[in-house]
Design an enzyme around this catalytic site. Structure first.
Site, mmCIF file in Angstrom:
data_model
loop_
_atom_site.group_PDB
_atom_site.id
_atom_site.type_symbol
_atom_site.label_atom_id
_atom_site.label_comp_id
_atom_site.label_asym_id
_atom_site.label_seq_id
_atom_site.Cartn_x
_atom_site.Cartn_y
_atom_site.Cartn_z
ATOM 1 N N LYS B 153 0.819 -1.205 0.000
ATOM 2 C CA LYS B 153 0.000 0.000 0.000
ATOM 3 C C LYS B 153 0.855 1.259 0.000
ATOM 4 O O LYS B 153 0.348 2.364 -0.030
ATOM 5 C CB LYS B 153 -0.898 0.036 1.235
ATOM 6 C CG LYS B 153 -2.037 -0.963 1.199
ATOM 7 C CD LYS B 153 -2.906 -0.782 2.429
ATOM 8 C CE LYS B 153 -3.972 -1.878 2.482
ATOM 9 N NZ LYS B 153 -4.685 -1.837 3.755
ATOM 10 N N GLU B 154 2.196 1.087 0.113
ATOM 11 C CA GLU B 154 3.051 2.257 0.133
ATOM 12 C C GLU B 154 3.945 2.249 -1.112
ATOM 13 O O GLU B 154 3.476 2.505 -2.208
ATOM 14 C CB GLU B 154 3.817 2.324 1.457
ATOM 15 C CG GLU B 154 2.814 2.443 2.617
ATOM 16 C CD GLU B 154 3.446 2.527 3.996
ATOM 17 O OE1 GLU B 154 4.524 3.128 4.120
ATOM 18 O OE2 GLU B 154 2.853 1.990 4.945
ATOM 19 N N MET B 155 5.217 1.865 -0.982
ATOM 20 C CA MET B 155 6.095 1.940 -2.153
ATOM 21 C C MET B 155 6.082 0.659 -2.997
ATOM 22 O O MET B 155 6.543 0.658 -4.136
ATOM 23 C CB MET B 155 7.510 2.293 -1.705
ATOM 24 C CG MET B 155 7.531 3.685 -1.065
ATOM 25 S SD MET B 155 8.918 3.947 0.053
ATOM 26 C CE MET B 155 10.076 4.672 -1.086
#
Lengths: 830, 343
Positions: B153-155
């Site tokens: 959900k981030e990088m």
């Protein structure tokens, strides 16, 4: 040849070098390993001590930030991670496992401790401040009592008080609901914080205790010892190599060089370490194995006043002893030190300037490879400041805020201490119980505020005439007590009592009015009148009662003859024990009539004892004895069972008895599983819960309101009715009673006796009935004997009547006839 | 002081003390003033004067000694978009150093517009926290730094592709070789980022005040600090990072999560890490340094204004409806915790 010589020379140079390198490798690598493990292990132990110190500080609000505890936790993990490869190298990883495991537990405990302590500590802080702020504005005895009990609990933390405290806090919450808006918010917050304190106290205590007692340091030491043994074996192997190579002359030189290198290294380390030692804010003292001081740091000098030169070579115990601990204290300390290698605790020492102070001291024993103690390290900080704060809380908990005198808690404490001393020294001591005569009148007519001023003045006068070693206490209301240790005889106490009575003689100027107050005093002397505090207090109370009856404003020394002769009592007690088994107890039944239609509305079961020699005994002859001996529980259960069974039988026989009232004693109510006993009896005998009414006296409510409250609520939930017997004779206010879940109020016969329609008694009965109606409670009048009383009670709206006018208590066999007779008197049904 | 016998045990003892002093810098200053007497004739428990003489908030410690080359490499990596799956975002996308080390959104936005689970915490003084993430699941900055890089959900990246991209950049590879003998490795990437993060803390006006500059705070801010202590905020927000050194329940005095429409996995807090029921709704107490810059507030970013966040804390953690005036003063004090310079 030259080539050969050259190569030999070359060999001669290379071989010793190789030997040197090998030697260096085998010895130095191993040595460094041991050294690293030793340093890390010692650091871990020190870390553990320091973390515990932090926990203590945080627990006592000596410190408010968690940085250092968090840092210690992190460093501990780092060190253990460093140790792991060292142990792995010697195949000793399992030896480190217990230390890793106890560390994980300690770490989890520290995290939980921080969380709980932040809540607990903040709530404690708020509670003390709110209590003080509210007490200065509100005149609420309940508030004073609750806050002091909570503080006393914080000081002593005895967990059996918890339920009582919780219920008294709920009670306070009830009172606060009625406060004006301005104070209510603060009051409610006080209650919330009080509840939080009680909820979290045990948790915080357990957590910090668990952390302080964590076996972590011990497991580190054990791991180190295992490593050292493993290392010794490895070194022994290396030594064999060394011996083989001993022939080499260069060996000596190599060793010398090695030693020189090491020496230089350790010198550098030492200088670095010494600087740290000097800058430590905690005092540190290092002694040799027999306890002689080797070195101290500057903080030691700051706290104790002794320089290092003055301290060296002496024992800390000789240098700093304050004389405030007995030899047993130190014996314990040394035992713990020998067994655990560690001791922590509070100790009172004396500075060079003679001043005593309290320190929190941690001692660790440092053992050599042979397990002999080579050094002790003491780390301590001056915690006098914290002790002051504790003393303050202590004062709040042990003193009456109004007069500043000792409270009941402290009085009991001092009495117990004095009794122990008196037993040792064989000298008598006296307990004086005092009660101001007719104080209630003053309080009622002039108001609480004036009453408080009067109490203060009385406290002041009384305290002027007691010795320094005596303890004067206000036990509550207008009750005072004086403890006189070490008197020569009862005459001493009587002399003081006379003086106290005189001290109160001059009139007291209360600004609004000048009043005269007198006191009655009861005296009991150890050992003649009692060997323990309960006996002494009870007998002093008995003597006080005699003094009151003798016309007040006087004193009376307890007289054993005035109590029931001991042998007579013993005989009765023995007989009573057999009464249940021998079927000598019987229940008599007295009807209660509906005031409006003269029908039977219920029956009260009354116990009698058919004594083989003394005849039929009324309950006042044996129930108090049963209460004192505990037999009441058995007798009470028997009553309940018999009455319920009787009711069931009457119903079977078609005799119309709607309800059975059974008396319950205080002791029965407090016994474990009372509610279960009642419900069990109901279901066993087959009656409906709504047909059973339990009668309790008013005093039982004031004795132990929380227990009564909880049990009443539970029983009523099941449908059982609760009645308050002898209403109006106790001291509780009507409003106080109204807080209890009660169905029926029984108006005491003393009010009914004087009912003539005009007297004060009528007003009182009217007030009781009105109150009951407003609370949706029913009323029963006891002791109705003449028509006039019946008329008066009916017109006042009393619901049920009981008394000789209708019927005396009847044995069960006579009851059916009585019912028929009464039915004949009732109006015919329409 | 003299040591006559430089034997090993003595040496060890002294080293032990060295270790002790290493983590415990005791403050030995005397009490600042004598507390006034209460009506019981004993020293009052003055809310403004805790039993300890020093303030419960400690000034920002000196920065640790760091290798400037590693810090520079870390700074470069911190801003490097190649650490994400599609080269779209860097650490700095969500931890913007010019905006207080956060992104100003309730929850962060990841690769392809994915919505994160929690409000991005500030990176500015993360190095002073005892553990990382809202639920404290990482023990070190190094452990933390790897988290978002791999989080889908981030990088949403994977280490092999990240390492490959960085190795392909000759300049980057040189920079790594210059400070790490083993070159570009996942461990070295996070180590450089962590060292960079250790270089970020900057003192605030409040630090100056703590260090004795009495004019560093306005009257209002000083009053706010006294209220901060009096009302009990200090119970958790203390120490050098004004928090960040313990776990605490969100909703001590009343249940906070009952007021929410739906409870997310992130709302369970530390329970997600330990699986213990008593850790439900327990979070790391966040640092309040630079708090004025890091709106919106709380792990769910549910409160946009600082004043409202103070009010929520008062209600759920302390059980009081703080008067508007007190909230204003406390917020004024919190403003003084903003670093005076940007890293």
């Amino acid at each position: 040849m030259t080539l050969l010589t050259a190569s030999r020379l070359w060999l001669l140079a290379v071989v010793p070098l190789a030997v040197l390198a090998a030697l260096y490798h085998w010895s130095s690598v191993d040595d460094d390993g041991l050294h690293r493990v030793e340093v890390a292990a010692n650091e871990l132990v020190a870390l553990d001590i320091a973390a515990n110190l932090e926990i203590m500080k945080l627990r006592h609000r000596h410190k408010l930030d968690y940085d250092e505890l968090a840092a210690a936790a992190r460093r501990g993990q780092e060190l253990l991670d460093q140790l792991e490869p060292e142990f792995a190298r010697l195949d000793l990883k399992p030896a480190l496992e217990p230390a890793r495991h106890t560390w994980q537990e300690k770490l989890a405990g520290i995290e939980r401790f921080k969380q709980i302590n932040a809540i607990f500590s903040t709530s404690q802080f708020h509670f003390i401040n709110l209590a003080e702020s509210l007490e200065s504005r509100k005149n609420s005895p309940l508030l004073n009592r609750v806050s002091r009990r909570v503080l006393a609990f914080l000081m002593q933390g005895s967990s059996e008080e918890l339920p009582v405290l919780v219920s008294s806090i709920y009670q306070l919450a009830g009172e606060i609901d009625g406060w004006p808006e301005a104070d209510r918010a603060e009051g409610k917050l006080l209650v919330t914080h009080g509840t939080l304190i009680l909820e979290q106290y045990r948790r915080a205590q357990q957590l910090s205790q668990g952390l302080l007692e964590s076996p972590f340091a011990g497991t580190v030491a054990a791991a180190y010892r295992t490593y050292a043994i493993g290392h010794r074996k490895a070194t022994a192997r290396a030594n064999q190599y060394r011996q083989v190579m001993a022939g080499f002359a260069l060996l000596l030189a190599a060793a010398v060089i090695l030693a020189a290198v090491r020496l230089r290294q350790s010198g550098a380390r030492l200088r670095l370490a010494a600087r740290v030692f000097d800058n430590l804010a905690e005092a540190m003292v290092i002694t040799d194995g027999s306890g002689n001081i080797q070195s101290v740091n500057p903080a030691f000098t700051t706290i104790t006043g002794y320089s290092e030169e003055e301290a060296q070579g002496r024992k800390p115990g000789d240098l700093l002893a304050s004389g405030q601990h007995d030899p047993a204290f130190f014996t314990r300390m040394w035992t713990v030190l020998r067994e655990n290698g560690q001791w922590q605790g509070e100790i009172i020492n004396r500075r060079k300037n003679g001043e005593t102070y309290t320190e929190w001291l941690s001692i660790s024993a440092m053992r050599g490879a042979d397990n002999r103690v080579v050094q002790y390290i003491g780390l301590f900080s001056d915690i006098s400041d914290r002790k002051e704060a504790e003393a303050y809380i202590h004062h709040l908990a042990y003193h009456d805020p109004l007069t500043g005198l000792a409270n009941r808690l402290l009085f009991r404490d001092r009495l117990d201490t004095a009794l122990r001393q008196a037993q040792r020294s064989n000298r008598p001591l006296a307990v004086l119980m005092m009660d101001l005569d007719r104080f209630k009148n003053i309080n009622d007519t002039l108001g609480h505020h004036t009453g408080d001023r009067l109490l203060k003045e009385v406290a002041h006068r009384l305290s002027c005439s007691v010795r320094d070693c005596d303890t004067l206490a206000r036990l509550g209301g207008d009750e005072f007590a004086l403890l006189m240790p070490e008197i020569r005889s009862a005459d001493d106490a009587a002399g003081i009592a006379g003086k106290l009575v005189q001290m109160l003689a001059p009139e007291i100027d209360l600004e609004v009015q000048e009043v005269f107050i007198t006191t009655s005093i009861g005296i009991a002397v150890f050992p003649e009148h009692g060997k323990n505090s309960d006996q002494l207090l009870r007998n002093a109370d008995v003597a006080l009662y005699v003094a009151k009856n003798a016309g007040r404003n006087t004193w009376h020394v307890f007289d054993p003859a005035s109590e029931m002769a001991a042998s007579d009592r013993l005989e009765l007690e023995t007989a009573l024990r057999h009464a249940v088994a021998r079927d000598e107890l019987v229940l008599y039944y007295q009807v209660q009539m509906d005031a409006t239609d003269n029908r039977i509305s219920g029956v009260e079961a009354l116990i009698r004892w058919q004594h083989p020699q003394r005849g039929l005994l009324a309950p006042d002859r044996f129930i108090p004895l049963a209460e004192q001996t505990g037999l009441i529980e058995e007798i009470g259960a028997w009553c309940l069972e018999t009455a319920c069974r009787q009711l069931a039988r009457w119903q079977l026989e078609g005799i119309p008895v709607p309800r059975m009232a059974v008396n319950v004693s205080a002791r029965q109510l407090r016994a474990q599983g009372f509610t279960e006993l009642v419900m069990d009896t109901i279901s066993r005998t087959g009656i409906q819960p709504g047909q059973l009414e339990l009668e309790l006296t008013e005093t039982m409510l004031s004795d132990d309101p929380s227990v009564a409250f909880a049990i009443f609520t539970e029983l009523r939930r099941h449908g059982v009715r609760i009645a308050i017997d002898d209403f109006g004779t106790g001291y509780s206010s009507l409003n106080y009673l109204a807080q209890f879940p009660v169905d029926v109020i029984k108006i005491d016969r003393s009010f009914v006796r004087n009912l003539d329609g005009q007297s004060e008694a009528s007003d009182l009965v009217r007030a009781i009935i009105l109150l009951a109606q407003s609370m949706k409670m029913e009323t029963v009048a006891e002791g109705v004997e003449v028509d006039q009383q019946q008329t008066a009670l009916t017109s006042l709206g009393c619901d049920h009547l009981q008394g000789f006018l209708f019927a005396k208590p009847q044995p069960p066999e006579a009851f059916p006839g009585l019912v028929k007779h009464l039915a004949g008197l009732a109006p015919a049904e329409h | 002081m003299t040591f006559r016998r430089a034997r090993l045990p003595a040496l060890v003892v002294v080293l032990m003390l060295a270790a002790l002093a290493g983590y415990f810098q005791f403050s030995g200053s005397p009490p600042q003033s004598a507390p006034e007497s209460s009506r019981y004739g004993l020293p009052a428990l003055d809310p403004e004067m805790p039993l300890r003489s020093a303030e419960p908030i400690q000034p920002l410690p000196e920065l640790p000694p760091l290798d400037p080359q590693k810090v520079a490499l870390g700074r470069q990596l911190f801003h490097d978009r190649r650490l994400s799956a599609d080269n779209s975002i860097s650490c700095a996308s969500c931890h913007d150093l010019s905006r207080g080390g956060v992104d100003g959104r309730p929850v962060s936005q990841g690769v392809g517009g994915a919505r994160g689970d929690v409000n991005a915490p500030s990176v500015l003084t993360a190095s002073l926290n005892f553990r990382q993430f809202w639920d404290g699941r990482a023990a070190t900055l190094e452990e933390q730094a790897g988290g978002p890089i791999l989080n889908p959900k981030e990088m949403a990246a994977a280490w092999p592709e990240v390492i490959e991209r960085l190795e392909a950049d000759a300049g980057m590879k040189r920079a790594f070789m210059g400070v790490y003998p083993d070159g570009v490795t996942p461990d070295n990437v996070v180590a450089a980022i962590a060292d960079f993060e250790r270089s970020l803390p900057r003192p605030s006006r409040f630090d100056r005040w703590l260090r004795g500059d009495r004019d560093a705070l306005s009257d209002e801010e000083r009053q706010g600090y006294q209220l901060f202590k009096k009302h009990g905020c200090i119970g958790c927000h203390q120490g050098a990072n004004v928090g960040g050194n313990l776990f605490q329940r969100f909703g001590i005095m009343s249940h906070y999560f009952n007021t929410k429409n739906s409870i997310t996995q992130a709302d369970r807090g530390r329970y997600n890490v330990t699986g213990q029921e008593e850790d439900r709704y327990i979070f790391k107490v966040p640092s309040l340094r630079n708090v004025a810059l890091t709106a919106p507030y709380f792990h769910d970013g549910s409160v946009p204004r600082l004043e409202d966040a103070v009010a929520v804390m008062g209600r759920y953690q302390l059980g009081i409806n703080l008067p508007a005036r007190d909230i204003g003063l406390i917020a004024a004090f919190l403003q003084s915790l903003t670093s005076e310079t940007l890293p």
